[in-house]
Design a protein around this motif. Structure first.
Motif, PDB file in Angstrom:
ATOM      1  N   LYS A 337       0.827  -1.208   0.000  1.00  0.00           N
ATOM      2  CA  LYS A 337       0.000   0.000   0.000  1.00  0.00           C
ATOM      3  C   LYS A 337       0.859   1.256   0.000  1.00  0.00           C
ATOM      4  O   LYS A 337       0.585   2.216  -0.736  1.00  0.00           O
ATOM      5  CB  LYS A 337      -0.936  -0.008   1.214  1.00  0.00           C
ATOM      6  CG  LYS A 337      -1.707   1.292   1.317  1.00  0.00           C
ATOM      7  CD  LYS A 337      -2.960   1.235   2.109  1.00  0.00           C
ATOM      8  CE  LYS A 337      -3.800   2.511   1.919  1.00  0.00           C
ATOM      9  NZ  LYS A 337      -3.035   3.753   1.806  1.00  0.00           N
ATOM     10  N   LEU A 340       2.270   1.750  -3.447  1.00  0.00           N
ATOM     11  CA  LEU A 340       1.269   2.270  -4.386  1.00  0.00           C
ATOM     12  C   LEU A 340       1.009   3.749  -4.139  1.00  0.00           C
ATOM     13  O   LEU A 340       0.917   4.546  -5.092  1.00  0.00           O
ATOM     14  CB  LEU A 340      -0.038   1.483  -4.252  1.00  0.00           C
ATOM     15  CG  LEU A 340       0.005   0.133  -4.965  1.00  0.00           C
ATOM     16  CD1 LEU A 340      -1.054  -0.804  -4.419  1.00  0.00           C
ATOM     17  CD2 LEU A 340      -0.155   0.329  -6.480  1.00  0.00           C
ATOM     18  N   ASP A 341       0.895   4.149  -2.872  1.00  0.00           N
ATOM     19  CA  ASP A 341       0.698   5.567  -2.563  1.00  0.00           C
ATOM     20  C   ASP A 341       1.852   6.397  -3.125  1.00  0.00           C
ATOM     21  O   ASP A 341       1.639   7.475  -3.688  1.00  0.00           O
ATOM     22  CB  ASP A 341       0.609   5.785  -1.038  1.00  0.00           C
ATOM     23  CG  ASP A 341      -0.686   5.235  -0.461  1.00  0.00           C
ATOM     24  OD1 ASP A 341      -1.613   4.939  -1.245  1.00  0.00           O
ATOM     25  OD2 ASP A 341      -0.777   5.088   0.789  1.00  0.00           O
ATOM     26  N   PHE A 344       1.592   6.780  -6.976  1.00  0.00           N
ATOM     27  CA  PHE A 344       0.670   7.843  -7.381  1.00  0.00           C
ATOM     28  C   PHE A 344       1.234   9.221  -7.027  1.00  0.00           C
ATOM     29  O   PHE A 344       1.128  10.170  -7.804  1.00  0.00           O
ATOM     30  CB  PHE A 344      -0.700   7.643  -6.709  1.00  0.00           C
ATOM     31  CG  PHE A 344      -1.448   6.441  -7.219  1.00  0.00           C
ATOM     32  CD1 PHE A 344      -1.754   6.321  -8.575  1.00  0.00           C
ATOM     33  CD2 PHE A 344      -1.859   5.434  -6.357  1.00  0.00           C
ATOM     34  CE1 PHE A 344      -2.456   5.221  -9.054  1.00  0.00           C
ATOM     35  CE2 PHE A 344      -2.561   4.328  -6.827  1.00  0.00           C
ATOM     36  CZ  PHE A 344      -2.857   4.218  -8.175  1.00  0.00           C
ATOM     37  N   ARG A 348       1.913  12.284  -9.718  1.00  0.00           N
ATOM     38  CA  ARG A 348       1.152  13.538  -9.651  1.00  0.00           C
ATOM     39  C   ARG A 348       2.037  14.742  -9.340  1.00  0.00           C
ATOM     40  O   ARG A 348       1.835  15.826  -9.881  1.00  0.00           O
ATOM     41  CB  ARG A 348       0.084  13.447  -8.551  1.00  0.00           C
ATOM     42  CG  ARG A 348      -1.043  12.506  -8.840  1.00  0.00           C
ATOM     43  CD  ARG A 348      -2.082  13.186  -9.720  1.00  0.00           C
ATOM     44  NE  ARG A 348      -3.006  12.191 -10.245  1.00  0.00           N
ATOM     45  CZ  ARG A 348      -4.166  11.892  -9.691  1.00  0.00           C
ATOM     46  NH1 ARG A 348      -4.564  12.518  -8.610  1.00  0.00           N
ATOM     47  NH2 ARG A 348      -4.942  10.982 -10.225  1.00  0.00           N
ATOM     48  N   THR A 393      -3.622   0.523 -12.742  1.00  0.00           N
ATOM     49  CA  THR A 393      -4.895   1.224 -12.932  1.00  0.00           C
ATOM     50  C   THR A 393      -6.079   0.250 -12.968  1.00  0.00           C
ATOM     51  O   THR A 393      -7.161   0.566 -12.481  1.00  0.00           O
ATOM     52  CB  THR A 393      -4.881   2.085 -14.204  1.00  0.00           C
ATOM     53  OG1 THR A 393      -4.481   1.274 -15.317  1.00  0.00           O
ATOM     54  CG2 THR A 393      -3.926   3.255 -14.058  1.00  0.00           C
ATOM     55  N   PHE A 396      -6.191  -0.787  -9.061  1.00  0.00           N
ATOM     56  CA  PHE A 396      -6.319   0.228  -8.002  1.00  0.00           C
ATOM     57  C   PHE A 396      -6.871   1.559  -8.493  1.00  0.00           C
ATOM     58  O   PHE A 396      -6.943   2.506  -7.719  1.00  0.00           O
ATOM     59  CB  PHE A 396      -4.950   0.467  -7.330  1.00  0.00           C
ATOM     60  CG  PHE A 396      -4.313  -0.787  -6.822  1.00  0.00           C
ATOM     61  CD1 PHE A 396      -4.702  -1.345  -5.611  1.00  0.00           C
ATOM     62  CD2 PHE A 396      -3.325  -1.419  -7.563  1.00  0.00           C
ATOM     63  CE1 PHE A 396      -4.110  -2.503  -5.139  1.00  0.00           C
ATOM     64  CE2 PHE A 396      -2.721  -2.587  -7.088  1.00  0.00           C
ATOM     65  CZ  PHE A 396      -3.123  -3.137  -5.878  1.00  0.00           C
ATOM     66  N   GLY A 399      -5.740   6.438  -8.231  1.00  0.00           N
ATOM     67  CA  GLY A 399      -5.144   6.981  -7.011  1.00  0.00           C
ATOM     68  C   GLY A 399      -5.858   8.193  -6.460  1.00  0.00           C
ATOM     69  O   GLY A 399      -5.338   8.850  -5.582  1.00  0.00           O
ATOM     70  N   ASP A 400      -7.115   8.464  -6.997  1.00  0.00           N
ATOM     71  CA  ASP A 400      -7.850   9.580  -6.391  1.00  0.00           C
ATOM     72  C   ASP A 400      -8.620   8.996  -5.223  1.00  0.00           C
ATOM     73  O   ASP A 400      -9.644   8.357  -5.428  1.00  0.00           O
ATOM     74  CB  ASP A 400      -8.834  10.227  -7.369  1.00  0.00           C
ATOM     75  CG  ASP A 400      -8.541   9.884  -8.808  1.00  0.00           C
ATOM     76  OD1 ASP A 400      -8.131  10.772  -9.548  1.00  0.00           O
ATOM     77  OD2 ASP A 400      -8.735   8.708  -9.182  1.00  0.00           O
TER      78      ASP A 400
END
Ligand code: PLP
Length: 401
Positions: A337, A340-341, A344, A348, A393, A396, A399-400
């Motif tokens: 997790k 993944l955070d 993203f 961004r 994508t 998950f 990522g919003d």
């Protein structure tokens, strides 16, 4: 060569208690041939000059060091910098050792490269090197992985490699290694085996480390130029450990620079749910060398998991085990997790889509930055994440929150 590199490994390929070469007798002479050739070529001016030429004019080195301004501001605390191996040709650090292994093969008079691949990243990098040198390339891959990693199978074939499906046992990486070794034994007169990380029997952990050391050499000079002093922390993800050893080599003699390896904690610390070998492993043997190992009571390698398939290995490079034992490097984890955070966040905030493997190191930097105000962290961004975007994508979203 650095002070440290001269001392490790010893002549038998040991980093303290770890490493060595435990091979079936038939393979021993072939690995000894590779070790002797490397001994000679590592100090040969023509070999080194050709490698420098390739790095500059084919791979696109040096890769830059970038300041991650928006990410640093968002975390608060330490400033985070990235060594951009995502900009190395073919999108990751792996080509650093694959080009050099192929050049070694050429100087040894070999015409073919043989290897196994799990997720396909090593296979693609090696196929790239083979195409450059006009060599044959044979990549062994489990049928399960072939189905999962289709784009990399397509890439290898486009690059002219032969992909050999492995259909016995669990039909994944372990069986692919067994199959590749059998094939190598039959062809060792004209082929070499090219290992994909700082693992395997001597001389591969040393050789692959030396080939990756370019990352740390460049990064040290670039960081000094950009920031005016050395980083306080250097961090990198650890699967087998090659990108981490590469960047560590630039700073290992600078005692004031902390070296932090970051392993995948997957779904969590339950056995089978992660691949954090340095944190949870015990001394053992895998693929012909001694290291820390995630293993069962019988000494068989455990099942491992990470969202990043390139970090999914139950063993780890012997040099990392020695650096941990001596206290020169420390090892921490990031779970799926957190990775993944970070994947993203970096996309961004910095316009850089990282490989899921590299995202573990970014996640770790994000985690420690708030407690290190005024300090600097240099992360080895080992690869780009184009290979991961469909999986991420689909599974998950974007990522919003
Ligand atoms: C293969 C891979 C890794 C893991 O390998 P190491 O030998 O531990 O560096 C890390 N990052 C990327 C992008 C990879 O492809």
């Amino acid at each position: 060569m650095t002070h440290y590199a001269k001392r490790f490994p010893d002549a038998n390929g040991y980093f303290g208690a770890y490493g060595g070469a435990f091979l079936p007798p038939q393979l021993e002479p072939h690995f000894a041939e590779i070790a002797a050739a490397y001994e000679r070529l590592s100090v040969a001016a023509d070999f080194q000059a050709e490698l420098r030429h390739i790095r500059k004019h084919f791979q696109g080195r040096p890769t830059p060091v970038s300041y991650a301004r928006r990410l640093s501001d968002a975390c608060g605390g330490a400033r985070i910098y990235l060594k951009r191996e995502d900009l190395n040709h073919s999108g990751a650090h792996k080509l650093n050792h694959c080009m050099a292994e192929a050049l070694l093969a050429k100087h040894m008079g070999k015409t073919k490269l043989i290897a196994e691949t799990g997720a396909g990243q090593h296979g693609v990098a090696l196929a790239t090197a083979a195409a450059y040198f006009g060599m044959e390339c044979e990549i062994h891959m489990g049928e399960v992985d072939i189905a999962k990693e289709h784009p990399n199978v397509v890439r290898m074939r486009l690059l002219g490699a032969q992909v050999v499906p492995v259909g016995f046992g669990g039909r994944t990486l372990k069986e692919a290694v067994d199959s590749a070794f059998v094939s190598y034994l039959e062809q060792a007169d004209h082929a070499i085996y090219a290992i994909g990380s700082v693992v395997g029997p001597h001389p591969f952990p040393k050789m692959v480390r030396d080939f990756q050391a370019i990352v740390g050499e460049e990064a040290r000079g670039q960081f000094l130029e950009l920031v005016g002093q050395l980083p306080d922390v250097v961090a990198a993800c650890v699967g087998g450990g090659s990108n981490a050893m590469g960047i560590f080599m630039g700073f290992v003699d600078d005692e004031e620079v902390e070296l932090h390896g970051v392993e995948p904690l997957g779904h969590g610390p339950t056995p089978g749910e992660h691949a954090a070998t340095m944190s949870y492993g015990t001394e053992g043997m895998i693929h012909g060398f001694k290291c820390l190992l995630l293993q069962n009571e019988k000494g068989e390698p455990s099942a491992v998991h990470s969202v990043a398939s390139g970090l999914d290995y139950p063993g780890v490079g012997p040099e990392h085990c020695a650096l941990k034992a001596s206290g020169r490097a420390t090892y921490a984890t990031a779970d799926d997790k957190e990775a993944l955070d970070a994947f993203f966040a970096l996309s961004r905030m910095e316009g850089i889509i990282p490989a899921l493997e590299s995202a573990h190191a970014v996640a770790y930097a994000m985690k420690i930055a708030p407690s290190l105000p005024g300090k600097t962290i240099l992360v080895n961004l080992s690869g780009r994440g184009d290979k991961d975007i469909d999986y991420v994508t689909k599974t998950f979203g974007f990522g919003d929150a």
